[in-house]
Scaffold this motif. Structure first.
Motif, short mmCIF file in Angstrom:
data_model
loop_
_atom_site.label_atom_id
_atom_site.label_comp_id
_atom_site.label_asym_id
_atom_site.label_seq_id
_atom_site.Cartn_x
_atom_site.Cartn_y
_atom_site.Cartn_z
N PHE A 464 0.69 -1.37 -0.46
CA PHE A 464 0.06 -0.23 0.41
C PHE A 464 0.74 1.63 -0.97
N ARG A 465 1.95 1.88 0.89
CA ARG A 465 2.79 2.26 0.34
C ARG A 465 3.53 2.72 -0.64
N VAL A 466 3.54 1.11 -1.18
CA VAL A 466 5.04 1.91 -2.68
C VAL A 466 3.49 2.19 -3.64
N LEU A 467 2.47 2.06 -4.08
CA LEU A 467 1.34 1.90 -4.12
C LEU A 467 0.86 3.96 -3.68
N LEU A 468 0.55 4.22 -2.82
CA LEU A 468 0.84 5.05 -2.30
C LEU A 468 2.12 6.18 -3.63
N GLN A 469 3.23 5.94 -3.13
CA GLN A 469 4.34 6.92 -3.06
C GLN A 469 4.23 6.92 -5.12
N ILE A 470 3.32 6.00 -5.62
CA ILE A 470 3.44 5.96 -6.86
C ILE A 470 2.06 6.39 -7.10
N THR A 471 1.30 6.51 -7.11
CA THR A 471 0.12 7.85 -7.09
C THR A 471 0.08 8.97 -6.24
N ARG A 472 0.70 9.14 -5.92
CA ARG A 472 0.94 10.56 -5.26
C ARG A 472 2.48 10.36 -4.89
N PRO A 473 3.13 11.07 -6.58
CA PRO A 473 4.74 10.59 -6.53
C PRO A 473 4.91 12.42 -5.85
N LYS A 474 6.04 12.62 -5.62
CA LYS A 474 6.92 13.93 -4.71
C LYS A 474 6.55 14.51 -5.82
N MET A 475 6.76 15.93 -5.47
CA MET A 475 6.55 16.91 -6.11
C MET A 475 7.66 17.67 -5.41
N ILE A 476 8.42 19.09 -6.20
CA ILE A 476 8.84 20.14 -5.19
C ILE A 476 9.42 21.34 -6.21
N ILE A 477 9.24 22.40 -5.71
CA ILE A 477 9.40 23.87 -5.96
C ILE A 477 10.90 24.08 -5.78
N GLN A 478 11.76 24.15 -6.65
CA GLN A 478 13.14 24.99 -6.69
C GLN A 478 13.24 26.02 -6.82
N GLY A 479 14.18 26.99 -6.53
CA GLY A 479 14.69 27.76 -6.08
C GLY A 479 16.38 28.28 -6.13
N LYS A 480 16.25 29.36 -7.20
CA LYS A 480 17.86 29.22 -7.87
C LYS A 480 18.92 29.35 -5.85
N ILE A 481 19.78 28.90 -5.63
CA ILE A 481 20.93 28.94 -4.85
C ILE A 481 22.05 29.90 -5.16
N LYS A 482 22.09 31.38 -4.40
CA LYS A 482 22.44 32.82 -4.97
C LYS A 482 23.68 32.42 -4.64
N GLY A 483 24.40 32.94 -5.64
CA GLY A 483 25.67 32.47 -5.74
C GLY A 483 25.99 31.99 -7.41
N THR A 484 25.48 30.99 -8.24
CA THR A 484 24.96 29.82 -8.33
C THR A 484 24.52 29.63 -9.58
N ASP A 485 24.82 28.69 -10.58
CA ASP A 485 23.12 28.03 -11.71
C ASP A 485 23.13 26.98 -10.91
#
Length: 623
Positions: A464-485
């Protein structure tokens, strides 16, 4: 800045993988799924005669080490020289310590694995078969069911190896096994209270509550002589175990303690006629080697479902334990154990065993640890153990007549105590609370419900946990680390900063029919949250979707990308994709053949290039 200058900034183009036929893709997928270890790579470039010899050695690993076997190796392999009595009828336990080790010595690839009956498989088989048949009321039928279940267990194990389906046993996670084995160890120990207390009328149920109820409802059957002997030998065995754990060089102390306990207790009973004072003994055992039992295999429709189910569960459990033990000791000596070959060896060993009066066997950690500590170098140690059991079966059986059952119970308790791995439970708690919940459910299910249902609950939660990880995948918001690319998760890296006017999202899972709707809704919600944020300096213009961690996508996933692009464009925003992997890019290209949904100017190789290009474009279009 002109449009030409903007285009010049994005110098790296996203290109699809080299074209391949459907057949070649299928071949690669099948090879990676069923032959990830590429077992036939050693055959390449070899003459036909050499290939045939290598094939025979592959099937029969004994041919690899027998030609170079020497007396010095034999002295090392003589490290294990006894067979532990099993929890089932002693004679069947001895039979199971004779034939299976001989078979494994021919087919097995582990140098350290010592095979024989193990407590977990014995417990599960006994508890499942007792639900249908009483071993005391119908001993012959019970024995037939045990042999038939062993046959199906071997069939399942060998089939998994032959069909290269070993990944199925991976559904038993570490958390599941730790909880299950701890619960099983306690259940096995509680079952030994019958022998330790001298109770005659004991429950056949396995749960904690009925066992304890049976213990206290029959206090009039408790025998102080039995209890005294049991406590004394339990202390002796636990002390020997502690000594060997504290000083590993004294491993032989715990290895010899069970045999010493059997000999001492048998002499005490014989000398003091303790069987006449309430101490139960094994009684008369027949001399002789394993008797053929293929005529006892029962395929009657009445019990076929039970034996197949019992064989499936005990087969997978014993297989998991055997392979885990083999790989553990192989890693210590830096050699490789072929998992699929081990499955075939253990499976064929149990099929042969079911026809020679044996029940399910596998590699046991305690016996294998003795092999390892004694310096065993090859599978010949299994032959030595089998020959020792053979001598016992032929000549020494009369000596066990006066062996007290209470000592066998004490030996079993000490043997299964090692299955309760408290440090592992603590580590699981520290690392992953969900895994800890799975571990606790496995433990509680075995203790309070039943062995098989406790295991089923734990496996169900893991899946069930694996199914949750598949059906509710992780999404993140990214930002830029200052002074780098460099662009990283805003939540993980506090120094990462949002890029004005751009929402950078990353998906970290395959995109398929099970999660495409969730991803669609989640992205729309993020856009709404971004638009409703207070104190925004810049209005949102672009959505960047980083696909670097998306290894695969199906048609529903492509439909999701098209739909979310249209939805974003209706809001007056623009969607760009970053670094789609080979399979993803290939399917995007096919979708573009029907209609050009994703132009080249909305595909970027890196987030940095996408941000630079889009920022420049935003400056150009801003009045």
């Amino acid at each position: 800045m002109t449009s030409t200058e903007i285009a010049a900034m994005a110098v790296h183009k996203v290109v699809p993988p080299p074209p391949r036929s459907t057949a070649s893709k299928m071949k690669a997928r099948v090879k990676e799924t069923f032959f990830p270890d590429d077992p036939f790579r050693q055959f390449k470039g070899q003459p036909r005669r050499t290939q045939w010899l290598m094939a025979v050695k592959y099937l029969f690993p004994i041919l690899d080490w027998v030609p170079s076997y020497s007396f010095s190796l034999f002295k090392s392999d003589f490290g294990i020289s006894y067979a532990k009595l099993a929890s089932l009828p002693p004679i069947i336990g001895l039979y199971s310590s004779f034939v299976p080790p001989m078979v494994y010595a021919v087919l097995g690839s582990s140098r350290d694995l010592a095979v024989g009956p193990v407590s977990i498989a014995s417990l599960v088989m006994g508890s499942m078969l007792r639900e249908a048949v009483s071993p005391s009321a119908e001993p012959l039928l019970f024995l037939q069911l045990a042999f038939s279940s062993t046959f199906f267990a071997g069939l399942v194990q060998a089939s998994l190896g032959i069909l290269r389906l070993g990944f199925i046993i991976d559904f038993l996670s570490k958390a599941t096994l730790v909880g299950f084995m701890a619960g099983a160890a306690i259940i096995v120990s509680l079952q030994q209270l019958k022998a330790l207390l001298g109770i005659v009328h004991f429950t056949t149920e396995m749960g904690l509550v009925p066992v304890m109820a049976s213990v206290f409802h029959h206090t009039q059957e408790w025998s102080w002589q039995t209890i005294l002997m049991g406590v004394c030998f339990l202390v002796l065995l636990l002390t020997a175990r502690h000594v060997s754990m504290r000083w590993p060089k004294l491993f032989w102390v715990s290895a010899c303690a069970p045999l010493a306990s059997v000999i001492i207790s048998t002499l005490l009973v014989f000398l003091f006629k303790a069987q006449n004072h309430g101490i139960s003994i094994i009684g008369q055992l027949k001399c002789g080697l394993n008797r053929p039992s293929w005529d006892k295999l029962l395929f009657d429709s009445t019990y076929l479902g039970l034996t197949m189910k019992t064989g499936l569960i005990t087969g997978i459990l014993s297989l998991t334990e055997g392979i885990a033990v083999g790989r553990t000791f192989a890693s210590l000596k830096d050699y490789q154990v072929d998992g699929n070959k081990e499955m075939m060896a253990i499976g064929l060993m149990n099929v042969v065993g079911s026809c020679t009066s044996c029940y399910v066997t596998t590699g046991a950690f305690s016996r294998s640890a003795v092999n390892h500590n004694a310096g065993c170098k090859t599978a010949m140690s299994n032959v030595v153990m089998a020959l020792t059991v053979m001598v016992t079966l032929l000549f020494l059986m009369p000596l066990f007549v006066y062996t007290p059952n209470v000592v066998l119970g004490a030996i079993i308790i000490v043997a299964v105590i090692g299955l309760i791995d408290v440090p592992a439970v603590y580590q699981i708690w520290k690392m992953d609370k969900v895994d800890f919940l799975v571990c606790v459910c496995a433990f509680a299910g075995v203790i309070f419900i039943s062995v098989q249902e406790g295991l089923a609950i734990a496996v169900g939660l893991s899946v069930f946990r694996v199914l949750l990880q598949i059906t509710r995948p992780k999404m993140i918001i990214q930002g830029k680390i200052k002074g780098t690319d460099i662009y990283r998760d805003l939540h993980q890296y506090k120094e990462a900063q949002r890029v004005p006017g751009i929402l950078i999202l990353a998906i970290e899972a395959p995109i398929n029919f099970t999660n495409s709707n969730y991803l669609n809704e989640r992205i729309k919600r993020w856009i709404e949250e971004e638009n409703s944020m207070q104190n925004k300096q810049t209005e949102l213009h672009f959505i960047i979707l980083d696909l670097s961690a998306v290894p695969a996508i199906d048609t529903s996933g492509i439909a999701f990308l098209i739909d979310i692009k249209k939805s974003i464009e209706k809001r007056g925003l623009e969607l760009v994709l970053v670094n789609p992997t080979g399979e993803v890019m290939e399917k995007i290209q096919r979708a573009n053949e029907a209609q050009n949904h994703f132009r080249s100017d909305c595909l970027y190789l890196t987030t940095g290039e996408a941000v630079a290009s889009l920022s420049a474009l935003a400056k150009m279009t801003t009045p």
